[in-house]
Design a protein around this motif. Structure first.
Motif, PDB file in Angstrom:
ATOM      1  N   GLU A 132       0.817  -1.210   0.000  1.00 12.90           N
ATOM      2  CA  GLU A 132       0.000   0.000   0.000  1.00 12.90           C
ATOM      3  C   GLU A 132       0.852   1.262   0.000  1.00 12.90           C
ATOM      4  N   ARG A 136       0.450   4.382  -2.674  1.00 10.40           N
ATOM      5  CA  ARG A 136       0.155   5.740  -2.219  1.00 10.40           C
ATOM      6  C   ARG A 136       1.274   6.705  -2.566  1.00 10.40           C
ATOM      7  N   LEU A 232      -9.446   3.707  -2.086  1.00 13.00           N
ATOM      8  CA  LEU A 232      -8.644   3.743  -0.863  1.00 13.00           C
ATOM      9  C   LEU A 232      -8.987   4.910   0.057  1.00 13.00           C
ATOM     10  N   ARG A 235      -8.348   4.849   3.760  1.00 16.17           N
ATOM     11  CA  ARG A 235      -6.967   4.606   4.162  1.00 16.17           C
ATOM     12  C   ARG A 235      -6.078   5.836   4.010  1.00 16.17           C
ATOM     13  N   ALA A 372     -13.942  -2.339  -1.196  1.00 14.69           N
ATOM     14  CA  ALA A 372     -12.935  -1.620  -1.971  1.00 14.69           C
ATOM     15  C   ALA A 372     -12.817  -2.184  -3.378  1.00 14.69           C
TER      16      ALA A 372
END
Length: 429
Positions: A132, A136, A232, A235, A372
């Motif tokens: 992740e 990102r 996402l 998050r 998701a």
């Protein structure tokens, strides 16, 4: 204490790893960041070089694309084999076989369809091997650069144009005549904001392009950010959300982006609706869209123009003129006339069999077993199928397709049955 490989490197969670495995995993993460960022920005970098005296032509662009693709595939191989690789690898194999058959039937190399599939499947594979944090980081870097250059373009257009010289670069690498561009400013002709075109009326002057150098790619980039945000959102940190929202809104308003304006409310509403929809019902989206287009032209005369009916008219006329040979064997000669008709372009480049393979891949590439994943699948399908109604190549461009399919590859192998995709990282990067 044993070193572990984080979720996203492998399927189903973290496991103990040897120092060599841990080093290889870290190398894949770094290489993935460089590769995807390069896929998004390589045209802008080449344009800067060309504007400062470096000779530029289409061969250089093709070589860069091949290098980026090979790097993506090489990084995927470094990450080891996965059971989840079967679908993208099968898609590449099918497309390569189809390309060979098409080339023999057409007595010429029919490579466009395979190139598109390599971008789609190659970055799907790469995304399946990262964590992740890497995803990102990639989206943060690309969004920040896009936003900064966009602000520069809006506030100092002449300086922006002198640095990138988009008209000269696009003329040298796409074969367009120089007079097809803004010769006085040096921008793509598509950035012209004529009076009859849709506009929010907030920004005056040409439609913006930023690092995409032309007005369509930045539209696709905004939509890709929307899909990422939907996938996402829970998050992301506050700063990431602010960056994404600012970039999306400024692109839409300064580019007067019609497709992004249409898809934004769909994705916002879909954030709450998509997880509740039946699994894989997204396969019906192109059927519904094409049926609606046929119905419209039963009651409305077919015409070509820059409004919705006119753009749909291009697709309708192109599809209605395809011959049985075009459907079964493709027709590379039609591709130059298919840039405004995505469904027609897909068939001409891949045959009807390749079009069905693409449909199948879009439907099943993301297992819809979490909120998701359903948001990703529905958002991605909505974007691509709507865009194919009015555009042929934009959704296949490496400048945005690399970013989209990298995200899709990551989401498809992510565990969890809630809004959170991964639980091994803190919320803040």
């Amino acid at each position: 204490m044993a070193t572990t490989i984080p979720c996203g490197i492998g399927r189903g969670g973290a496991w103990p790893a040897s120092p060599r495995q841990a080093a290889a995993g870290a190398a894949v993460q770094r290489l993935a960041i460089v590769t995807v960022v390069a896929g998004v920005m390589y045209n802008a970098l080449l344009a800067i070089l060309a504007a400062h005296g470096v000779a530029m032509n289409v061969t250089v662009v093709i070589a860069c694309e091949i290098l980026i693709l090979l790097t993506a595939l090489g990084a995927s191989a470094m990450g080891g084999a996965r059971r989840s690789d079967a679908l993208p690898l099968g898609y590449i194999y099918f497309s390569a076989t189809l390309t060979l058959v098409m080339s023999l039937a057409q007595t010429r190399l029919a490579i466009d369809g395979l190139r598109n599939v390599l971008i789609i499947a190659g970055f799907t594979l790469l995304g399946g091997r990262v964590n992740e944090r890497t995803v990102r980081t990639v989206f943060t870097v690309c969004s920040a650069v896009m936003l900064l250059v966009l602000i520069w373009e809006i506030s100092a257009l002449e300086s922006y144009a002198a640095t990138f010289r988009p008209a000269d670069y696009l003329a040298a690498t796409r074969g367009y005549a120089v007079q097809e561009f803004y010769e006085d400013v040096g921008l793509s002709i598509g950035t012209i904001a004529y009076s009859s075109r849709f506009s929010f009326g907030i920004f005056t002057g040409p439609r913006t392009s930023s690092i995409m150098l032309e007005q369509v790619g930045i539209n696709c980039f905004a939509i890709t950010l929307m899909i990422y945000s939907s996938s996402l959102w829970s998050r992301l940190s506050i700063m990431e959300k602010i960056l994404l929202a600012s970039t999306i809104v400024l692109i839409i308003l300064s580019n007067n982006a019609r497709m992004a304006s249409l898809i934004l409310p769909v994705i916002i509403i879909g954030y709450f609706v998509f997880p509740r929809l039946p699994r894989y019902l997204n396969l019906a989206i192109p059927v519904v869209l094409l049926a609606a287009m046929l119905l419209v032209f039963q009651f409305h005369p077919v015409r070509i123009g820059d409004d919705l009916i006119g753009r749909l008219g291009v697709t309708y006329k192109f599809l209605s003129r395809l011959t049985p040979q075009d459907l079964l064997a493709g027709n590379p000669r039609l591709l130059t006339r298919a840039f405004d008709t995505g469904y027609g372009y897909t068939i001409a480049a891949n045959t009807i069999f390749g079009a069905f393979a693409y449909w199948t891949y879009l439907t099943f590439v993301v297992p819809q077993d979490s909120a998701a994943k359903r948001r990703t699948a529905w958002s991605m399908n909505t974007y691509i199928y709507l865009w194919l109604m009015v555009g042929g190549t934009a959704s296949f461009s490496m400048k945005t397709a690399s970013l989209l399919w990298f995200l899709v590859g990551f989401i498809r192998v992510s565990p969890g049955d809630s809004d959170d995709v991964h639980r091994v990282l803190p919320k803040r990067l």
